[in-house]
Enzyme design. Structure first.
Site, PDB file in Angstrom:
ATOM      1  N   LYS A 105      -2.914  -4.393  -3.984  1.00  0.00           N
ATOM      2  CA  LYS A 105      -2.169  -3.855  -2.844  1.00  0.00           C
ATOM      3  C   LYS A 105      -0.694  -4.197  -3.024  1.00  0.00           C
ATOM      4  O   LYS A 105      -0.351  -5.327  -3.363  1.00  0.00           O
ATOM      5  CB  LYS A 105      -2.701  -4.495  -1.565  1.00  0.00           C
ATOM      6  CG  LYS A 105      -2.196  -3.830  -0.317  1.00  0.00           C
ATOM      7  CD  LYS A 105      -3.165  -4.077   0.798  1.00  0.00           C
ATOM      8  CE  LYS A 105      -2.422  -4.695   1.952  1.00  0.00           C
ATOM      9  NZ  LYS A 105      -3.310  -4.946   3.075  1.00  0.00           N
ATOM     10  N   GLY A 108       4.210  -6.350   0.624  1.00  0.00           N
ATOM     11  CA  GLY A 108       4.823  -5.843   1.846  1.00  0.00           C
ATOM     12  C   GLY A 108       3.999  -4.798   2.561  1.00  0.00           C
ATOM     13  O   GLY A 108       4.382  -4.300   3.587  1.00  0.00           O
ATOM     14  N   CYS A 109       2.850  -4.407   2.002  1.00  0.00           N
ATOM     15  CA  CYS A 109       1.994  -3.434   2.685  1.00  0.00           C
ATOM     16  C   CYS A 109       1.021  -4.173   3.593  1.00  0.00           C
ATOM     17  O   CYS A 109       0.443  -5.167   3.201  1.00  0.00           O
ATOM     18  CB  CYS A 109       1.179  -2.633   1.676  1.00  0.00           C
ATOM     19  SG  CYS A 109       2.065  -1.200   1.066  1.00  0.00           S
ATOM     20  N   VAL A 110       0.875  -3.657   4.811  1.00  0.00           N
ATOM     21  CA  VAL A 110      -0.042  -4.321   5.752  1.00  0.00           C
ATOM     22  C   VAL A 110      -1.439  -3.768   5.599  1.00  0.00           C
ATOM     23  O   VAL A 110      -1.649  -2.630   5.349  1.00  0.00           O
ATOM     24  CB  VAL A 110       0.418  -4.119   7.223  1.00  0.00           C
ATOM     25  CG1 VAL A 110       0.574  -5.468   7.873  1.00  0.00           C
ATOM     26  CG2 VAL A 110       1.682  -3.328   7.316  1.00  0.00           C
TER      27      VAL A 110
END
Length: 110
Positions: A105, A108-110
């Site tokens: 992933k 910084g991606c939630v």
């Protein structure tokens, strides 16, 4: 969690990212895309291949802003924009494309 690809079991985490990056191949990408009701086109592969090269070089999956800029540089301004990338990867170009590319992933991606 796991997915079946050509009779082989491929382990994924709870969000569907591969637990072993070496398990990836184009068939794995197709199965992951099918889970999201997507059929991968040449345009999808362009972004997926770009992401895999980027990861190989920098050992990190780019966040969406970095991805958009880098794609614009390499593939042209018509492809280096959010609208184009969201049309291809409606669940988020960085998140969804990285999953299909067998990468972790993005930061910084939630």
């Amino acid at each position: 969690m796991a997915i079946e690809v050509n009779g082989k079991t491929v382990e994924t985490d709870e969000e569907g990212y591969l637990t072993n990056l070496n398990d990836w191949d184009r068939d794995v990408a197709q199965v992951l895309a099918k889970q999201d009701d997507l059929t991968l086109t040449e345009s999808h592969w362009e972004v997926i291949d770009f992401l895999r090269e980027y990861y190989e070089e920098y050992q990190i999956a780019p966040a969406v802003r970095v991805l958009t800029k880098a794609i614009g540089k390499k593939l042209g301004a018509d492809k280096g924009n959010s609208k184009y990338l969201y049309d291809l990867f409606p669940y988020g170009p960085a998140k969804q494309a990285c999953r299909f590319a067998g990468l972790p992933k993005p930061t910084g991606c939630v």
